[in-house]
Motif scaffolding. Structure first.
Motif, PDB file in Angstrom:
ATOM      1  N   HIS A   1      -1.642  -2.009  -4.544  1.00 33.02           N
ATOM      2  CA  HIS A   1      -2.476  -2.742  -5.496  1.00 33.02           C
ATOM      3  C   HIS A   1      -2.117  -2.279  -6.904  1.00 33.02           C
ATOM      4  CE1 HIS A   1      -6.133  -4.081  -7.611  1.00 33.02           C
ATOM      5  NE2 HIS A   1      -6.158  -4.994  -6.685  1.00 33.02           N
ATOM      6  N   LYS A   2      -2.320  -3.148  -7.879  1.00 32.77           N
ATOM      7  CA  LYS A   2      -1.952  -2.827  -9.263  1.00 32.77           C
ATOM      8  C   LYS A   2      -2.803  -1.718  -9.863  1.00 32.77           C
ATOM      9  CE  LYS A   2      -4.820  -6.458 -11.333  1.00 32.77           C
ATOM     10  NZ  LYS A   2      -5.760  -5.568 -12.011  1.00 32.77           N
ATOM     11  N   ASP A   3      -4.010  -1.499  -9.349  1.00 33.27           N
ATOM     12  CA  ASP A   3      -4.925  -0.497  -9.895  1.00 33.27           C
ATOM     13  C   ASP A   3      -4.928   0.772  -9.051  1.00 33.27           C
ATOM     14  OD1 ASP A   3      -5.762  -2.248 -11.935  1.00 33.27           O
ATOM     15  OD2 ASP A   3      -7.259  -3.150 -10.606  1.00 33.27           O
ATOM     16  N   LYS A   4      -5.255   1.904  -9.694  1.00 30.62           N
ATOM     17  CA  LYS A   4      -5.304   3.179  -8.988  1.00 30.62           C
ATOM     18  C   LYS A   4      -6.380   3.189  -7.910  1.00 30.62           C
ATOM     19  CE  LYS A   4      -3.449   6.012 -12.675  1.00 30.62           C
ATOM     20  NZ  LYS A   4      -3.733   7.006 -13.697  1.00 30.62           N
ATOM     21  N   ASP A   5      -7.467   2.544  -8.124  1.00 28.81           N
ATOM     22  CA  ASP A   5      -8.501   2.385  -7.097  1.00 28.81           C
ATOM     23  C   ASP A   5      -9.067   0.990  -7.215  1.00 28.81           C
ATOM     24  OD1 ASP A   5      -8.836   4.527  -5.241  1.00 28.81           O
ATOM     25  OD2 ASP A   5      -9.501   5.792  -6.896  1.00 28.81           O
ATOM     26  N   ARG A   6      -8.628   0.118  -6.320  1.00 31.17           N
ATOM     27  CA  ARG A   6      -8.970  -1.294  -6.344  1.00 31.17           C
ATOM     28  C   ARG A   6     -10.478  -1.499  -6.357  1.00 31.17           C
ATOM     29  NH1 ARG A   6     -10.420  -3.777  -2.066  1.00 31.17           N
ATOM     30  NH2 ARG A   6      -9.514  -2.180  -0.750  1.00 31.17           N
ATOM     31  N   ALA A   7     -11.183  -0.776  -5.531  1.00 34.56           N
ATOM     32  CA  ALA A   7     -12.622  -0.991  -5.411  1.00 34.56           C
ATOM     33  C   ALA A   7     -13.427   0.154  -6.014  1.00 34.56           C
ATOM     34  CB  ALA A   7     -12.989  -1.186  -3.938  1.00 34.56           C
ATOM     35  N   SER A   8     -12.786   1.000  -6.781  1.00 37.00           N
ATOM     36  CA  SER A   8     -13.402   2.148  -7.445  1.00 37.00           C
ATOM     37  C   SER A   8     -14.161   3.067  -6.489  1.00 37.00           C
ATOM     38  CB  SER A   8     -14.305   1.719  -8.609  1.00 37.00           C
ATOM     39  OG  SER A   8     -15.472   1.098  -8.148  1.00 37.00           O
ATOM     40  N   VAL A   9     -13.790   3.032  -5.239  1.00 38.53           N
ATOM     41  CA  VAL A   9     -14.434   3.908  -4.249  1.00 38.53           C
ATOM     42  C   VAL A   9     -13.397   4.604  -3.377  1.00 38.53           C
ATOM     43  CG1 VAL A   9     -16.674   2.755  -4.132  1.00 38.53           C
ATOM     44  CG2 VAL A   9     -14.787   1.894  -2.760  1.00 38.53           C
ATOM     45  N   GLY A  10     -12.244   4.915  -3.948  1.00 36.86           N
ATOM     46  CA  GLY A  10     -11.282   5.719  -3.223  1.00 36.86           C
ATOM     47  C   GLY A  10     -10.263   4.976  -2.399  1.00 36.86           C
ATOM     48  N   THR A  11     -10.139   3.661  -2.553  1.00 34.87           N
ATOM     49  CA  THR A  11      -9.186   2.922  -1.723  1.00 34.87           C
ATOM     50  C   THR A  11      -7.749   3.379  -1.927  1.00 34.87           C
ATOM     51  OG1 THR A  11      -8.975   1.135  -3.349  1.00 34.87           O
ATOM     52  CG2 THR A  11     -10.645   0.851  -1.599  1.00 34.87           C
ATOM     53  N   ALA A  12      -7.413   3.860  -3.133  1.00 35.41           N
ATOM     54  CA  ALA A  12      -6.054   4.329  -3.409  1.00 35.41           C
ATOM     55  C   ALA A  12      -6.022   5.825  -3.709  1.00 35.41           C
ATOM     56  CB  ALA A  12      -5.436   3.536  -4.557  1.00 35.41           C
ATOM     57  N   SER A  13      -7.059   6.534  -3.289  1.00 36.68           N
ATOM     58  CA  SER A  13      -7.109   7.985  -3.462  1.00 36.68           C
ATOM     59  C   SER A  13      -6.868   8.656  -2.117  1.00 36.68           C
ATOM     60  CB  SER A  13      -8.467   8.420  -4.015  1.00 36.68           C
ATOM     61  OG  SER A  13      -8.641   7.933  -5.328  1.00 36.68           O
ATOM     62  N   TRP A  14      -5.964   9.630  -2.128  1.00 36.82           N
ATOM     63  CA  TRP A  14      -5.545  10.309  -0.898  1.00 36.82           C
ATOM     64  C   TRP A  14      -5.635  11.813  -1.100  1.00 36.82           C
ATOM     65  CZ3 TRP A  14      -4.189   7.017   3.077  1.00 36.82           C
ATOM     66  CH2 TRP A  14      -3.960   5.673   2.699  1.00 36.82           C
ATOM     67  N   ARG A  15      -6.295  12.494  -0.175  1.00 40.64           N
ATOM     68  CA  ARG A  15      -6.316  13.955  -0.213  1.00 40.64           C
ATOM     69  C   ARG A  15      -5.130  14.433   0.616  1.00 40.64           C
ATOM     70  NH1 ARG A  15     -10.032  17.326  -2.222  1.00 40.64           N
ATOM     71  NH2 ARG A  15     -11.705  15.780  -2.208  1.00 40.64           N
ATOM     72  N   ILE A  16      -4.271  15.263   0.007  1.00 42.06           N
ATOM     73  CA  ILE A  16      -3.065  15.746   0.668  1.00 42.06           C
ATOM     74  C   ILE A  16      -3.333  17.145   1.231  1.00 42.06           C
ATOM     75  CG2 ILE A  16      -2.083  16.558  -1.538  1.00 42.06           C
ATOM     76  CD1 ILE A  16       0.700  15.891  -0.363  1.00 42.06           C
ATOM     77  N   PHE A  17      -3.076  17.312   2.533  1.00 41.02           N
ATOM     78  CA  PHE A  17      -3.239  18.598   3.192  1.00 41.02           C
ATOM     79  C   PHE A  17      -1.907  19.007   3.808  1.00 41.02           C
ATOM     80  CE2 PHE A  17      -7.564  16.756   3.662  1.00 41.02           C
ATOM     81  CZ  PHE A  17      -8.313  17.749   3.067  1.00 41.02           C
ATOM     82  N   ALA A  18      -1.406  20.183   3.463  1.00 41.69           N
ATOM     83  CA  ALA A  18      -0.202  20.724   4.091  1.00 41.69           C
ATOM     84  C   ALA A  18      -0.611  21.519   5.324  1.00 41.69           C
ATOM     85  CB  ALA A  18       0.559  21.619   3.121  1.00 41.69           C
ATOM     86  N   GLN A  19       0.189  21.414   6.402  1.00 41.39           N
ATOM     87  CA  GLN A  19      -0.082  22.241   7.577  1.00 41.39           C
ATOM     88  C   GLN A  19       0.053  23.709   7.225  1.00 41.39           C
ATOM     89  OE1 GLN A  19       2.314  21.378  10.993  1.00 41.39           O
ATOM     90  NE2 GLN A  19       1.180  19.535  11.502  1.00 41.39           N
TER      91      GLN A  19
END
Length: 192
Positions: free
Chosen positions: A109-127
């Motif tokens: 999507h063109k926006d960082k968060d399409r619905a302003s509720v985390g749709t394009a937000s990702w928490r990255i966890f390394a093993q």
């Protein structure tokens, strides 16, 4: 710490399915989801099309370019197809052809968060990483947890794709490793 990932780095993202044969995260074709730019699947190479398999790591919490990525950080992933292929985003329900654990379709999507509720937000966890100093390094095995919905969901490959030149479809799942490492990813710095 030259191999520590930094905000602003451009990476290819490889899937761990079947001994790292799950392909590379890729934008490919249009999407039927409302407001989306491109569909997302994996491809056999990170260079199927110019920029389609290259992603820029951007902080979702205001960290500056050049700061190091830590396990647990919230990130955005911006695709570089046509200089702006959009942000990796969850949008709509997963396909009925996918397993019962599948939750959301993945597009850009063109926006960082399409619905302003985390749709394009990702928490990255390394093993894990070496040394174990909380930073994420090139080739560390990571999981990407999407922040949309109260329970979130994990990025994974799931079934074949109809996208031209594509390998596997991509969606999110309720489970971090539903089967055969489909939810494992590693970020490899793209050549300049």
């Amino acid at each position: 710490m030259a191999d520590v990932l930094k905000y602003g780095d451009k990476v290819h993202i490889q899937n761990g399915y079947d001994g790292w044969k799950g392909g590379y995260l890729d934008t490919n074709g249009g999407s039927s989801q409302s407001g989306s730019l491109y569909g997302v699947s994996t491809a056999d190479t990170p260079t199927r099309g110019k920029g389609t398999g290259t992603w820029e790591i951007i902080s979702a919490t205001g960290k500056n370019a050049g700061e190091q990525v830590m396990s647990g950080d919230v990130i955005h992933l911006r695709n570089l197809y046509a200089n702006d292929g959009g942000y990796l985003d969850t949008n709509g329900g997963a396909s009925p052809d996918q397993t019962a654990a599948a939750k959301y379709d993945v597009t850009t999507h063109k926006d960082k968060d399409r619905a302003s509720v985390g749709t394009a937000s990702w928490r990255i966890f390394a093993q894990t990483s070496a040394p174990a100093d909380q930073f994420v390094r090139t080739n560390d095995v990571v999981i990407l947890w999407n922040l949309y919905s109260p329970t979130g969901s994990f990025l994974e490959t799931n079934g074949g794709t109809t996208a031209s030149g594509g390998k596997y479809d991509v969606c999110t799942s309720a489970y971090w490793n539903r089967s055969s490492n489909v939810g494992d990813w590693r970020l490899i710095k793209a050549k300049a």
